[in-house]
Design a protein around this motif. Structure first.
Motif, PDB file in Angstrom:
ATOM      1  N   THR A 108     -30.291  49.120 -39.030  1.00 40.14           N
ATOM      2  CA  THR A 108     -30.347  50.486 -38.495  1.00 40.14           C
ATOM      3  C   THR A 108     -30.945  50.497 -37.089  1.00 40.14           C
ATOM      4  N   ALA A 109     -32.013  49.711 -36.892  1.00 38.07           N
ATOM      5  CA  ALA A 109     -32.660  49.647 -35.576  1.00 38.07           C
ATOM      6  C   ALA A 109     -31.719  49.064 -34.530  1.00 38.07           C
ATOM      7  N   LEU A 110     -30.964  48.024 -34.898  1.00 37.22           N
ATOM      8  CA  LEU A 110     -30.018  47.409 -33.959  1.00 37.22           C
ATOM      9  C   LEU A 110     -28.898  48.377 -33.588  1.00 37.22           C
ATOM     10  N   GLN A 111     -28.486  49.193 -34.548  1.00 36.68           N
ATOM     11  CA  GLN A 111     -27.422  50.156 -34.287  1.00 36.68           C
ATOM     12  C   GLN A 111     -27.883  51.288 -33.365  1.00 36.68           C
ATOM     13  N   LYS A 112     -29.196  51.538 -33.323  1.00 39.00           N
ATOM     14  CA  LYS A 112     -29.736  52.629 -32.514  1.00 39.00           C
ATOM     15  C   LYS A 112     -30.392  52.137 -31.226  1.00 39.00           C
ATOM     16  N   GLN A 113     -30.109  50.901 -30.833  1.00 41.04           N
ATOM     17  CA  GLN A 113     -30.803  50.326 -29.678  1.00 41.04           C
ATOM     18  C   GLN A 113     -30.529  51.083 -28.382  1.00 41.04           C
ATOM     19  N   GLU A 114     -29.351  51.710 -28.273  1.00 38.01           N
ATOM     20  CA  GLU A 114     -29.020  52.415 -27.026  1.00 38.01           C
ATOM     21  C   GLU A 114     -29.721  53.765 -26.932  1.00 38.01           C
ATOM     22  N   THR A 115     -30.084  54.352 -28.072  1.00 34.96           N
ATOM     23  CA  THR A 115     -30.693  55.680 -28.064  1.00 34.96           C
ATOM     24  C   THR A 115     -32.191  55.654 -28.357  1.00 34.96           C
ATOM     25  N   ASN A 116     -32.677  54.556 -28.905  1.00 37.08           N
ATOM     26  CA  ASN A 116     -34.092  54.456 -29.274  1.00 37.08           C
ATOM     27  C   ASN A 116     -34.901  53.874 -28.118  1.00 37.08           C
ATOM     28  N   GLN A 117     -35.828  54.662 -27.587  1.00 38.87           N
ATOM     29  CA  GLN A 117     -36.652  54.191 -26.461  1.00 38.87           C
ATOM     30  C   GLN A 117     -37.631  53.112 -26.901  1.00 38.87           C
ATOM     31  N   ASN A 118     -38.037  53.148 -28.160  1.00 38.38           N
ATOM     32  CA  ASN A 118     -38.997  52.167 -28.675  1.00 38.38           C
ATOM     33  C   ASN A 118     -38.283  51.014 -29.371  1.00 38.38           C
ATOM     34  N   TYR A 119     -37.052  50.739 -28.943  1.00 48.08           N
ATOM     35  CA  TYR A 119     -36.210  49.741 -29.613  1.00 48.08           C
ATOM     36  C   TYR A 119     -36.887  48.367 -29.692  1.00 48.08           C
ATOM     37  N   GLU A 120     -37.412  47.894 -28.574  1.00 46.34           N
ATOM     38  CA  GLU A 120     -37.982  46.544 -28.552  1.00 46.34           C
ATOM     39  C   GLU A 120     -39.217  46.432 -29.439  1.00 46.34           C
ATOM     40  N   SER A 121     -40.126  47.411 -29.341  1.00 52.04           N
ATOM     41  CA  SER A 121     -41.340  47.365 -30.168  1.00 52.04           C
ATOM     42  C   SER A 121     -40.994  47.504 -31.650  1.00 52.04           C
ATOM     43  N   ASP A 122     -40.027  48.370 -31.967  1.00 51.09           N
ATOM     44  CA  ASP A 122     -39.612  48.531 -33.370  1.00 51.09           C
ATOM     45  C   ASP A 122     -38.997  47.246 -33.893  1.00 51.09           C
TER      46      ASP A 122
END
Length: 256
Positions: A108-122
């Motif tokens: 789910t996190a990988l799929q939202k990498q473009e919209t999630n600002q905290n992608y790397e930390s998550d």
């Protein structure tokens, strides 16, 4: 009897009731579908060990990825000789569910990498979380080890102790693997630093050679320019002398 026929079934409630009813009627004609339904709901529960779906019908959903499993609410309803094996298999399913849950979060996190600002930390947090749960191979080792050590009647305390020992050994193996990985990483980093240092040295030497070449070219240009100026100066002097000579000759001719 219902508990034995129901345990670890992946069927929907309706199909399970129908299946159990057919088997019980062959043994005794006193059963009805309604009675079987009540007994199944009283004796057992349907547990999901796969990918969760909040909109799913808990009793009827047959989504393969959800990994539904019917379990007896109380092992006391089951024969003692199956208690140990059932508890071990239940433990295994929980371990599988733990890993599926983390992997699902990671996807789910990988799929939202473009919209999630905290992608790397998550992603870092999920990677750490994923490292703490047992892998499929470790789960298989755990269940195989527990089943091998499980006797005809394994007690709860013994099962828990064996599980702790096996989990401890698996964690120890994992720590050793991580330690070896860190050692390899350090060696790779050391080689990388040495390579970067050598590249930097070669770059500095190349820059020095380039500066030296530029100085030499500049010096050659300066000498050529000075020589050209001397030639031009000599040419102008010669032209001046020739002009002066012509002027004198002209004056002499006029005097004659």
């Amino acid at each position: 009897m219902v508990g034995l026929l129901m345990e670890e079934s992946g069927m929907s409630f309706t199909k399970l009731v129908e299946e159990i009813y057919k088997k019980l009627v062959k043994m005794s004609g006193d059963w009805t579908v309604a009675v079987v339904k009540n007994v199944v709901l009283f004796v057992g529960q349907r547990v999901m060990y796969g990918v969760p779906n909040v909109d799913a019908d808990i009793l009827e959903d047959e989504t393969h990825s959800s990994l539904w499993c019917w379990e007896t609410r109380d092992f006391k309803l089951m024969p003692k000789y199956v208690h140990g094996a059932l508890k071990i298999r239940c433990t295994c399913r929980k371990k599988i569910h733990d890993r599926i849950a983390v992997v699902s979060e990671m996807i789910t996190a990988l799929q939202k990498q473009e919209t999630n600002q905290n992608y790397e930390s998550d992603l870092i947090k999920l990677s750490e979380k994923l490292g703490k749960v047992l892998t499929e191979a470790d789960i298989r080792l755990l269940i195989d080890g527990l089943l091998q050590k499980n006797g005809a009647e394994i007690a709860d305390k013994e099962a828990k102790q064996e599980e702790k020992l096996l989990v401890k050994q698996l964690k120890k193996n994992k720590r050793e693997e991580e330690k070896e990985k860190k050692r390899m990483d350090l060696e790779l980093q050391k080689e990388k630093r040495q390579t970067e240092k050598e590249q930097k040295r070669l770059q500095e030497e190349a820059k020095k050679d380039e500066r030296r070449r530029e100085r030499e070219e500049s010096e050659i240009k300066r000498q050529l320019k000075r020589q050209q100026e001397e030639v031009e100066k000599e040419q102008r002097h010669k032209e001046k002398e020739e002009a002066e000579l012509k002027r004198r000759v002209a004056i002499q001719k006029q005097a004659l």
